[in-house]
Design a protein around this motif. Structure first.
Motif, short mmCIF file in Angstrom:
data_model
loop_
_atom_site.label_atom_id
_atom_site.label_comp_id
_atom_site.label_asym_id
_atom_site.label_seq_id
_atom_site.Cartn_x
_atom_site.Cartn_y
_atom_site.Cartn_z
N PHE A 129 39.59 25.12 44.28
CA PHE A 129 38.59 25.89 45.02
C PHE A 129 38.79 27.37 44.72
O PHE A 129 39.89 27.89 44.84
CB PHE A 129 38.72 25.63 46.52
N PRO A 130 37.73 28.09 44.37
CA PRO A 130 37.87 29.49 43.98
C PRO A 130 38.10 30.41 45.17
O PRO A 130 37.77 30.07 46.30
CB PRO A 130 36.53 29.81 43.30
N PRO A 131 38.63 31.61 44.92
CA PRO A 131 38.90 32.58 45.99
C PRO A 131 37.70 33.47 46.29
O PRO A 131 37.83 34.68 46.41
CB PRO A 131 40.08 33.37 45.43
N LEU A 170 40.28 32.20 39.90
CA LEU A 170 39.02 32.73 39.37
C LEU A 170 38.66 33.98 40.18
O LEU A 170 37.76 33.99 41.02
CB LEU A 170 37.90 31.70 39.45
N LEU A 171 39.40 35.04 39.89
CA LEU A 171 39.30 36.29 40.65
C LEU A 171 38.37 37.28 39.95
O LEU A 171 38.57 37.62 38.79
CB LEU A 171 40.69 36.90 40.81
N GLY A 172 37.37 37.72 40.67
CA GLY A 172 36.41 38.66 40.13
C GLY A 172 35.17 38.67 41.00
O GLY A 172 35.21 38.27 42.16
N ASP A 173 34.07 39.11 40.44
CA ASP A 173 32.79 39.13 41.15
C ASP A 173 31.94 37.98 40.64
O ASP A 173 31.46 38.01 39.49
CB ASP A 173 32.08 40.46 40.94
N PHE A 174 31.76 36.95 41.48
CA PHE A 174 31.05 35.75 41.04
C PHE A 174 30.04 35.31 42.10
O PHE A 174 30.31 35.38 43.30
CB PHE A 174 32.04 34.60 40.80
N ASN A 175 28.90 34.85 41.62
CA ASN A 175 27.89 34.24 42.50
C ASN A 175 27.51 35.13 43.68
O ASN A 175 27.25 34.66 44.79
CB ASN A 175 28.37 32.88 43.01
N ILE A 201 45.89 40.52 39.65
CA ILE A 201 45.17 40.13 38.43
C ILE A 201 43.68 39.98 38.70
O ILE A 201 43.24 39.85 39.83
CB ILE A 201 45.71 38.81 37.86
N ARG A 202 42.94 39.98 37.62
CA ARG A 202 41.50 39.66 37.64
C ARG A 202 41.22 38.74 36.46
O ARG A 202 41.73 38.96 35.36
CB ARG A 202 40.67 40.95 37.54
N PHE A 203 40.44 37.72 36.67
CA PHE A 203 40.04 36.80 35.61
C PHE A 203 39.22 37.54 34.56
O PHE A 203 38.33 38.31 34.89
CB PHE A 203 39.22 35.66 36.22
#
Length: 255
Positions: free
Chosen positions: A85-87, A117-122, A137-139
């Motif tokens: 499950f993503p963060p 899965l660290l970043g700006d998503f969806n 970290i960032r993906f």
């Protein structure tokens, strides 16, 4: 008379495990991603976890989104497994409860694969605390066509690596890359040998940890990158690592 009282006491004690074992079982909650790309792995993981629970002192509950996560909800569990499950997409309430759970050592945590899965998503912005928890970290990318690779254990004496070969082979995964190696902020337990990629790929980090723990929080925690291919559950090195991780993290507090 004393002899018969003694026998009666023994008989009563013999019946205690039927209910007391249920009370002493470790309670685990699994936040499982069910989107199409990770569903096969999660389905295989559930079968494996069911057998582990049957063989061990575990009871396992599953949730499919973080909406139910509160302080009270998490207080029921000794271990939180973030199974692909993503963060992102967590409510402020869920974030606050999870952060407290980890920073105070209320329970342990095992994160798998998509959990970084660290970043700006969806439409969601990155969760800064979770990024720091994972080593700041960032993906940045991944091997979309997959690659086989060898994983090298760096901390052979860590409890999570008990009976895990010093080098073991993974036949298929995406090998996420990050903005920086998390090494300076976490304790790296294993890394991937990028020179062993088959087929070869230009998507590399150099220093590329794939299993690590953050010792700056009270909760025992471990992140295991490998977790896309359901065939991982036929890989003895992988299942040994995952089993070790679950029982080590469930003991809660870092030592």
């Amino acid at each position: 008379m004393r002899f018969y009282c003694f026998l009666l006491t023994i008989c009563l004690l013999c019946h205690i495990p039927a209910w007391s074992q249920k009370q002493t079982k470790l309670r685990v909650v699994v936040l499982a991603e069910l989107h199409e790309q990770h569903r096969p792995y999660v389905d295989a993981a559930k079968i494996w976890l069911h057998q582990l629970a049957t063989d061990s002192s575990l009871t396992i509950d599953y949730i499919e989104n973080p909406d139910s996560i509160t302080d009270d909800f998490l207080s029921r569990y000794q271990l939180f497994i973030q199974l692909n499950f993503p963060p992102y997409g967590w409510s402020d309430q869920a974030k606050a409860a999870f952060e407290k759970y980890i920073t105070t050592g209320s329970g342990g945590w095992v994160g798998v694969h998509h959990a970084t899965l660290l970043g700006d998503f969806n439409g969601y912005t990155m969760w800064p605390w979770f990024s720091q928890f994972m080593g700041d970290i960032r993906f940045t990318g991944y091997i979309a066509d997959f690659a086989a690779a060898d994983v090298k254990v760096e901390e052979t004496r860590h409890p999570c690596m008990k009976n895990v070969p010093k080098t073991f082979h993974i036949t298929k995964d995406e090998w996420y890359t990050y903005s920086v190696s998390p090494r300076k902020n976490v304790r790296v337990l294993a890394s991937v040998n990028e020179n062993s990629y088959n087929p070869n790929s230009t998507i590399k980090m150099g220093d590329h940890p794939v299993v690590w723990t953050n010792e700056h929080v009270k909760a025992r925690n471990i992140y295991i990158f490998m977790g896309h291919d359901p065939a991982l559950f036929t890989n003895q090195a992988y299942t040994t690592l995952l089993r070790n991780a679950i029982f080590w993290a469930a003991s809660k507090v870092q030592k």
